[in-house]
Design a protein around this motif. Structure first.
Motif, mmCIF file in Angstrom:
data_model
loop_
_atom_site.group_PDB
_atom_site.id
_atom_site.type_symbol
_atom_site.label_atom_id
_atom_site.label_comp_id
_atom_site.label_asym_id
_atom_site.label_seq_id
_atom_site.Cartn_x
_atom_site.Cartn_y
_atom_site.Cartn_z
ATOM 1 N N TRP A 196 -1.263 -14.002 -5.527
ATOM 2 C CA TRP A 196 -1.038 -12.769 -6.310
ATOM 3 C C TRP A 196 0.341 -12.182 -6.037
ATOM 4 C CZ3 TRP A 196 -3.468 -11.126 -10.479
ATOM 5 C CH2 TRP A 196 -4.762 -11.608 -10.732
ATOM 6 N N LEU A 239 2.051 -11.994 -15.744
ATOM 7 C CA LEU A 239 0.767 -11.417 -15.348
ATOM 8 C C LEU A 239 -0.322 -11.391 -16.409
ATOM 9 C CD1 LEU A 239 2.125 -8.398 -13.300
ATOM 10 C CD2 LEU A 239 0.534 -10.113 -12.409
ATOM 11 N N HIS A 280 -5.003 -11.098 -16.469
ATOM 12 C CA HIS A 280 -5.639 -9.791 -16.650
ATOM 13 C C HIS A 280 -6.589 -9.825 -17.840
ATOM 14 C CE1 HIS A 280 -2.193 -7.427 -14.440
ATOM 15 N NE2 HIS A 280 -3.030 -8.016 -13.605
ATOM 16 N N ILE A 317 0.167 0.065 -7.737
ATOM 17 C CA ILE A 317 0.627 -1.324 -7.726
ATOM 18 C C ILE A 317 1.336 -1.622 -6.416
ATOM 19 C CG2 ILE A 317 2.282 -2.875 -8.803
ATOM 20 C CD1 ILE A 317 1.607 -1.523 -11.430
ATOM 21 N N ASN A 366 -1.075 -7.443 -0.085
ATOM 22 C CA ASN A 366 -0.833 -8.889 -0.037
ATOM 23 C C ASN A 366 0.034 -9.242 1.172
ATOM 24 O OD1 ASN A 366 -0.237 -8.944 -3.644
ATOM 25 N ND2 ASN A 366 -2.174 -9.199 -2.571
ATOM 26 N N TYR A 384 -8.244 -17.440 -12.795
ATOM 27 C CA TYR A 384 -9.266 -16.427 -13.129
ATOM 28 C C TYR A 384 -8.585 -15.101 -13.482
ATOM 29 C CZ TYR A 384 -8.635 -14.168 -8.545
ATOM 30 O OH TYR A 384 -8.128 -13.498 -7.466
ATOM 31 N N ASP A 389 -1.136 -2.491 -3.884
ATOM 32 C CA ASP A 389 -1.715 -3.826 -4.050
ATOM 33 C C ASP A 389 -0.776 -4.865 -3.435
ATOM 34 O OD1 ASP A 389 -4.105 -5.130 -5.458
ATOM 35 O OD2 ASP A 389 -2.450 -6.363 -6.204
ATOM 36 N N ALA A 408 -3.673 -14.128 -1.112
ATOM 37 C CA ALA A 408 -2.721 -13.006 -1.099
ATOM 38 C C ALA A 408 -1.359 -13.448 -1.643
ATOM 39 C CB ALA A 408 -2.583 -12.458 0.327
ATOM 40 N N LYS A 460 -1.759 -8.914 4.469
ATOM 41 C CA LYS A 460 -2.713 -10.005 4.661
ATOM 42 C C LYS A 460 -2.014 -11.275 5.150
ATOM 43 C CE LYS A 460 -7.111 -10.894 2.817
ATOM 44 N NZ LYS A 460 -7.984 -10.048 1.954
HETATM 45 C C1 LIG Z 1 -9.262 7.987 -12.590
HETATM 46 C C2 LIG Z 1 -8.609 7.230 -13.634
HETATM 47 C C3 LIG Z 1 -8.290 5.852 -13.234
HETATM 48 C C4 LIG Z 1 -9.356 4.917 -13.564
HETATM 49 C C5 LIG Z 1 -9.220 3.585 -12.951
HETATM 50 C C6 LIG Z 1 -7.884 2.978 -13.037
HETATM 51 C C7 LIG Z 1 -7.842 1.665 -12.424
HETATM 52 C C8 LIG Z 1 -6.555 0.984 -12.698
HETATM 53 C C9 LIG Z 1 -6.530 -0.425 -12.224
HETATM 54 C C10 LIG Z 1 -5.454 -1.223 -12.900
HETATM 55 C C11 LIG Z 1 -5.041 -2.474 -12.197
HETATM 56 C C12 LIG Z 1 -3.793 -2.278 -11.389
HETATM 57 C C13 LIG Z 1 -3.098 -3.536 -11.033
HETATM 58 C C14 LIG Z 1 -3.786 -4.293 -9.937
HETATM 59 C C15 LIG Z 1 -4.469 -5.400 -10.261
HETATM 60 C C16 LIG Z 1 -5.128 -6.257 -9.222
HETATM 61 O O1 LIG Z 1 -6.514 -6.260 -9.472
HETATM 62 C C17 LIG Z 1 -4.604 -7.656 -9.365
HETATM 63 C C18 LIG Z 1 -5.415 -8.622 -8.516
HETATM 64 O O2 LIG Z 1 -5.318 -8.238 -7.167
HETATM 65 C C19 LIG Z 1 -5.660 -9.249 -6.232
HETATM 66 O O3 LIG Z 1 -7.043 -9.506 -6.308
HETATM 67 C C20 LIG Z 1 -7.463 -10.500 -5.348
HETATM 68 C C21 LIG Z 1 -8.933 -10.776 -5.553
HETATM 69 O O4 LIG Z 1 -9.144 -11.264 -6.828
HETATM 70 C C22 LIG Z 1 -7.198 -10.033 -3.937
HETATM 71 O O5 LIG Z 1 -7.941 -8.871 -3.665
HETATM 72 C C23 LIG Z 1 -5.727 -9.712 -3.781
HETATM 73 O O6 LIG Z 1 -5.495 -9.091 -2.545
HETATM 74 S S1 LIG Z 1 -5.489 -9.898 -1.164
HETATM 75 O O7 LIG Z 1 -4.173 -9.646 -0.555
HETATM 76 O O8 LIG Z 1 -6.519 -9.260 -0.367
HETATM 77 O O9 LIG Z 1 -5.737 -11.275 -1.380
HETATM 78 C C24 LIG Z 1 -5.275 -8.735 -4.848
HETATM 79 O O10 LIG Z 1 -3.873 -8.577 -4.784
HETATM 80 N N1 LIG Z 1 -3.222 -7.668 -8.952
HETATM 81 C C25 LIG Z 1 -2.228 -7.822 -9.825
HETATM 82 O O11 LIG Z 1 -2.419 -8.029 -11.015
HETATM 83 C C26 LIG Z 1 -0.826 -7.756 -9.264
HETATM 84 C C27 LIG Z 1 -0.041 -6.712 -10.007
HETATM 85 C C28 LIG Z 1 1.396 -6.802 -9.594
HETATM 86 C C29 LIG Z 1 2.409 -5.954 -10.212
HETATM 87 C C30 LIG Z 1 2.221 -5.496 -11.580
HETATM 88 C C31 LIG Z 1 3.416 -4.796 -12.099
HETATM 89 C C32 LIG Z 1 3.064 -4.115 -13.386
HETATM 90 C C33 LIG Z 1 3.998 -3.020 -13.716
HETATM 91 C C34 LIG Z 1 3.557 -2.315 -14.949
HETATM 92 C C35 LIG Z 1 4.576 -1.394 -15.439
HETATM 93 C C36 LIG Z 1 4.149 -0.696 -16.691
#
Ligand SMILES: CCCCCCCCCCCCC/C=C/[C@@H](O)[C@H](CO[C@@H]1O[C@H](CO)[C@H](O)[C@H](OS(=O)(=O)O)[C@H]1O)NC(=O)CCCCCCCCCCC
Ligand SMILES: CCCCCCCCCCCCC/C=C/[C@@H](O)[C@H](CO[C@@H]1O[C@H](CO)[C@H](O)[C@H](OS(=O)(=O)O)[C@H]1O)NC(=O)CCCCCCCCCCC
Lengths: 209, 209
Positions: free
Chosen positions: B96, B136, B140, B45, B52, B207, B48, B93, B55
């Motif tokens: 988010w 959030l 999601h 996180i 942002n 979205y 991510d 950026a 960017k």
């Molecule tokens: C091997 C095993 C593993 C298998 C795979 C595992 C994969 C796990 C993935 C889980 C998701 C993790 C969180 C990240 C989510 C991100 O997808 C989102 C959207 O992210 C945005 O997407 C945009 C395009 O749509 C641009 O790319 C943005 O990028 S750009 O800058 O290029 O424009 C980018 O930030 N950000 C988010 O939802 C933001 C999250 C913020 C903070 C959250 C705090 C939560 C704390 C929780 C505490 C319990």
């Protein structure tokens, strides 16, 4: 099978030394593989692998002549970092990168071998799970394993995955699998050589994240 | 409460315009907040959010005089990108980033307000869940929501979290909460102003990922 076929790995020389520049150039196309999984969930993994490649490249460019092969990098970092090595620098980045590469290798091999869940022939969960268990699971604590299980639900259908690997072209399944087998030859040999190098240099760690 | 107190946000001017350079310099300390959660699961996180910020900064540095305020950036990108806007560039950026900032704000506010699970007074899951639901969850899809639920299990104990925010110093809980309330004043006002700007410019999207 364009994505993989257009970016084939080179045949290794007899001493299995891996040329750093060639390796970096070829492997930099691998993160795009995760786009073929379809869901944005996987872009997180893509960034992790991209980060590994960036880190290795950053070391390489400081002195290309010194770091001609991947082994040159590990040996130099062992000298330079003392007790912190191997959990540092490009050695650490390549340690994790090779696991991601192995994951992909086993997944493709399992598809090429025709492993499938007869009750759900259009799912690739069995193939992904096999790859995960062999390449990554032991390096992940129980929470990341739980996250893996949740992420598995975002896995694409077999047909969509094969199509994405072919960059959306309608390729016959048999051709796609044949291309995969072709790609796997040098790819697998390269990964095996990296694993062997980590064993020989005593550079492997088994802490979990 | 050093982590937050050392990097307080500035008071907004009456017109609530946010100076880009000041904002970027202050907000760049926020990703370290995720280290206070203790588990490596959260470093994903952190990347991510770091992405942002990088960017937005990349756009800013191309022309600091033109992009004096955050609103200048959004307005310029709206001009430049036509129908692709707002799902593009620094506008995306910041869209988010503000959600991640809101997540942190609500989490800290909830702790400062004394919300707690009476049966598990040393857990912060109720506070994290409240922040997630308000900031959030709606962005999601169900798979990422499942991943959140798994990640929640890696949340630290309340006492360890407060200590980490104080950079390991033994600060009395009441002092730590008082610092938090102090930090939240300008921080909350800044985030509110960014949300307001997105509403006014019709730049918000809903979205899911
Ligand atoms: C091997 C095993 C593993 C298998 C795979 C595992 C994969 C796990 C993935 C889980 C998701 C993790 C969180 C990240 C989510 C991100 O997808 C989102 C959207 O992210 C945005 O997407 C945009 C395009 O749509 C641009 O790319 C943005 O990028 S750009 O800058 O290029 O424009 C980018 O930030 N950000 C988010 O939802 C933001 C999250 C913020 C903070 C959250 C705090 C939560 C704390 C929780 C505490 C319990
Ligand atoms: C808001 C809600 C969200 C809440 C929070 C969600 C958070 C989700 C986080 C889940 C974990 C995602 C996978 C990433 C795991 C990574 O933590 C590990 C270790 O990563 C390594 O760590 C090192 C330090 O120990 C260095 O930093 C390395 O970096 S360095 O270059 O700096 O040295 C870095 O790669 N990489 C891995 O395990 C590699 C994973 C490779 C590919 C896996 C394929 C799996 C496909 C699965 C298909 C179903």
């Amino acid at each position: 099978m364009s994505l993989l076929m257009e970016n084939q790995f080179c045949e290794l020389p007899p001493d299995k030394a891996i040329d750093t520049k060639t390796f970096l150039d070829t492997v930099s196309h691998i993160p795009a593989f995760f786009d073929c999984l379809g869901s944005k969930v996987f872009s997180i993994i893509k960034s992790d692998i991209n980060g590994n490649i960036t880190k290795i490249r950053a070391v390489y460019v400081t002195n290309p002549a010194k770091y001609t092969t991947l082994e040159d990098i590990l040996v130099a970092e062992r000298e330079a970092h003392g007790a912190e090595w191997p959990k540092i620098g490009a050695t650490l980045a390549l340690m994790w990168l090779k696991r991601g590469l192995r994951f992909i290798q086993i997944l493709l091999q399992s598809l090429a071998d025709g492993d499938r869940d007869e009750n759900n022939p259009n799912l690739i969960r069995v193939n992904i799970t096999k790859a995960y268990e062999q390449a990554l699971k032991r390096y992940h604590g129980w929470i990341v394993q739980k996250i893996f299980n949740a992420a598995l639900l975002a896995a694409p259908y077999r047909s969509n995955f094969l199509k994405a690997l072919s960059k959306g072209e309608e390729v016959k399944e048999e051709d796609c699998l044949a291309n995969m087998r072709q790609f796997l030859v040098n790819y697998t040999a390269t990964i095996d050589a990296i694993y062997e190098m980590y064993t020989n240099l005593n550079a492997e760690l088994d802490y979990t994240v």
